[in-house]
Write a protein that holds these residues in place. Sequence first.
Motif, PDB file in Angstrom:
ATOM      1  N   MET A   1     -32.520 -25.430 -18.567  1.00  0.00           N
ATOM      2  CA  MET A   1     -32.861 -26.839 -18.435  1.00  0.00           C
ATOM      3  C   MET A   1     -34.180 -27.110 -19.156  1.00  0.00           C
ATOM      4  O   MET A   1     -35.102 -26.320 -19.078  1.00  0.00           O
ATOM      5  N   THR A   2     -34.239 -28.232 -19.779  1.00  0.00           N
ATOM      6  CA  THR A   2     -35.469 -28.608 -20.461  1.00  0.00           C
ATOM      7  C   THR A   2     -36.454 -29.202 -19.457  1.00  0.00           C
ATOM      8  O   THR A   2     -36.096 -29.504 -18.314  1.00  0.00           O
ATOM      9  N   TRP A   3     -37.676 -29.399 -19.904  1.00  0.00           N
ATOM     10  CA  TRP A   3     -38.690 -29.949 -19.004  1.00  0.00           C
ATOM     11  C   TRP A   3     -38.374 -31.389 -18.628  1.00  0.00           C
ATOM     12  O   TRP A   3     -38.757 -31.854 -17.553  1.00  0.00           O
ATOM     13  N   LEU A   4     -37.634 -32.097 -19.463  1.00  0.00           N
ATOM     14  CA  LEU A   4     -37.250 -33.467 -19.119  1.00  0.00           C
ATOM     15  C   LEU A   4     -36.265 -33.500 -17.954  1.00  0.00           C
ATOM     16  O   LEU A   4     -36.320 -34.381 -17.105  1.00  0.00           O
ATOM     17  N   MET A   5     -35.375 -32.529 -17.921  1.00  0.00           N
ATOM     18  CA  MET A   5     -34.441 -32.460 -16.800  1.00  0.00           C
ATOM     19  C   MET A   5     -35.172 -32.100 -15.509  1.00  0.00           C
ATOM     20  O   MET A   5     -34.848 -32.605 -14.443  1.00  0.00           O
ATOM     21  N   TRP A   6     -36.170 -31.222 -15.617  1.00  0.00           N
ATOM     22  CA  TRP A   6     -36.972 -30.882 -14.447  1.00  0.00           C
ATOM     23  C   TRP A   6     -37.758 -32.096 -13.959  1.00  0.00           C
ATOM     24  O   TRP A   6     -37.972 -32.269 -12.757  1.00  0.00           O
ATOM     25  N   LEU A   7     -38.179 -32.946 -14.884  1.00  0.00           N
ATOM     26  CA  LEU A   7     -38.866 -34.174 -14.507  1.00  0.00           C
ATOM     27  C   LEU A   7     -37.946 -35.088 -13.713  1.00  0.00           C
ATOM     28  O   LEU A   7     -38.354 -35.693 -12.720  1.00  0.00           O
ATOM     29  N   LEU A   8     -36.693 -35.170 -14.114  1.00  0.00           N
ATOM     30  CA  LEU A   8     -35.720 -35.980 -13.387  1.00  0.00           C
ATOM     31  C   LEU A   8     -35.478 -35.407 -11.992  1.00  0.00           C
ATOM     32  O   LEU A   8     -35.421 -36.146 -11.007  1.00  0.00           O
ATOM     33  N   VAL A   9     -35.346 -34.088 -11.896  1.00  0.00           N
ATOM     34  CA  VAL A   9     -35.166 -33.447 -10.588  1.00  0.00           C
ATOM     35  C   VAL A   9     -36.386 -33.697  -9.709  1.00  0.00           C
ATOM     36  O   VAL A   9     -36.264 -34.010  -8.515  1.00  0.00           O
ATOM     37  N   LEU A  10     -37.585 -33.606 -10.278  1.00  0.00           N
ATOM     38  CA  LEU A  10     -38.808 -33.868  -9.537  1.00  0.00           C
ATOM     39  C   LEU A  10     -38.851 -35.318  -9.058  1.00  0.00           C
ATOM     40  O   LEU A  10     -39.264 -35.590  -7.933  1.00  0.00           O
ATOM     41  N   ALA A  11     -38.416 -36.249  -9.885  1.00  0.00           N
ATOM     42  CA  ALA A  11     -38.393 -37.663  -9.490  1.00  0.00           C
ATOM     43  C   ALA A  11     -37.456 -37.887  -8.305  1.00  0.00           C
ATOM     44  O   ALA A  11     -37.772 -38.641  -7.384  1.00  0.00           O
ATOM     45  N   VAL A  12     -36.309 -37.234  -8.327  1.00  0.00           N
ATOM     46  CA  VAL A  12     -35.371 -37.357  -7.203  1.00  0.00           C
ATOM     47  C   VAL A  12     -35.983 -36.779  -5.936  1.00  0.00           C
ATOM     48  O   VAL A  12     -35.898 -37.379  -4.855  1.00  0.00           O
ATOM     49  N   LEU A  13     -36.645 -35.632  -6.024  1.00  0.00           N
ATOM     50  CA  LEU A  13     -37.280 -35.023  -4.851  1.00  0.00           C
ATOM     51  C   LEU A  13     -38.413 -35.891  -4.311  1.00  0.00           C
ATOM     52  O   LEU A  13     -38.561 -36.040  -3.093  1.00  0.00           O
ATOM     53  N   ILE A  14     -39.210 -36.464  -5.195  1.00  0.00           N
ATOM     54  CA  ILE A  14     -40.284 -37.354  -4.754  1.00  0.00           C
ATOM     55  C   ILE A  14     -39.697 -38.599  -4.093  1.00  0.00           C
ATOM     56  O   ILE A  14     -40.202 -39.070  -3.074  1.00  0.00           O
ATOM     57  N   GLY A  15     -38.629 -39.123  -4.673  1.00  0.00           N
ATOM     58  CA  GLY A  15     -37.967 -40.268  -4.066  1.00  0.00           C
ATOM     59  C   GLY A  15     -37.453 -39.969  -2.670  1.00  0.00           C
ATOM     60  O   GLY A  15     -37.608 -40.767  -1.745  1.00  0.00           O
ATOM     61  N   LEU A  16     -36.859 -38.810  -2.482  1.00  0.00           N
ATOM     62  CA  LEU A  16     -36.384 -38.418  -1.150  1.00  0.00           C
ATOM     63  C   LEU A  16     -37.541 -38.206  -0.182  1.00  0.00           C
ATOM     64  O   LEU A  16     -37.442 -38.536   0.992  1.00  0.00           O
ATOM     65  N   ALA A  17     -38.646 -37.657  -0.680  1.00  0.00           N
ATOM     66  CA  ALA A  17     -39.822 -37.438   0.174  1.00  0.00           C
ATOM     67  C   ALA A  17     -40.421 -38.763   0.636  1.00  0.00           C
ATOM     68  O   ALA A  17     -40.862 -38.881   1.782  1.00  0.00           O
ATOM     69  N   THR A  18     -40.433 -39.773  -0.247  1.00  0.00           N
ATOM     70  CA  THR A  18     -40.962 -41.066   0.176  1.00  0.00           C
ATOM     71  C   THR A  18     -40.066 -41.733   1.210  1.00  0.00           C
ATOM     72  O   THR A  18     -40.541 -42.511   2.025  1.00  0.00           O
ATOM     73  N   LEU A  19     -38.790 -41.428   1.193  1.00  0.00           N
ATOM     74  CA  LEU A  19     -37.885 -41.995   2.188  1.00  0.00           C
ATOM     75  C   LEU A  19     -37.945 -41.245   3.511  1.00  0.00           C
ATOM     76  O   LEU A  19     -37.627 -41.796   4.558  1.00  0.00           O
ATOM     77  N   TRP A  20     -38.359 -39.994   3.486  1.00  0.00           N
ATOM     78  CA  TRP A  20     -38.420 -39.186   4.696  1.00  0.00           C
ATOM     79  C   TRP A  20     -39.462 -39.735   5.666  1.00  0.00           C
ATOM     80  O   TRP A  20     -39.239 -39.797   6.868  1.00  0.00           O
ATOM     81  N   SER A  21     -40.599 -40.152   5.146  1.00  0.00           N
ATOM     82  CA  SER A  21     -41.699 -40.608   5.986  1.00  0.00           C
ATOM     83  C   SER A  21     -41.361 -41.820   6.847  1.00  0.00           C
ATOM     84  O   SER A  21     -41.549 -41.773   8.058  1.00  0.00           O
ATOM     85  N   PRO A  22     -40.867 -42.936   6.289  1.00  0.00           N
ATOM     86  CA  PRO A  22     -40.612 -44.084   7.166  1.00  0.00           C
ATOM     87  C   PRO A  22     -39.445 -43.872   8.121  1.00  0.00           C
ATOM     88  O   PRO A  22     -39.352 -44.552   9.131  1.00  0.00           O
TER      89      PRO A  22
END
Length: 93
Positions: A1-22
Amino acid sequence: MTWLMWLLVLAVLIGLATLWSPIMVKADRLPPLRSYWWLILMAVIWTGDALAGENRPGLERTTKGILAAAIWLNFAIVAWRRRGRSREVEPAD
């Protein structure tokens, strides 16, 4: 995987983390909605970039769209949970 794909995976994980809190925090411990003003500003900017980002790579637009959607959903969950808490009837003395 290229670093751009890892960036997309990181964005999805951050998005899920922001939803976990509320979702997991008790409604009475949520901050007031006025403290989310900077998140709304970021969501508006990222939504615009994702929808009309001229000359931007598709992966960048997708990443910003995922993060903006997570922020909008986060704000909606917090508003819904705080509204539900405010409608609870206080017991009469």
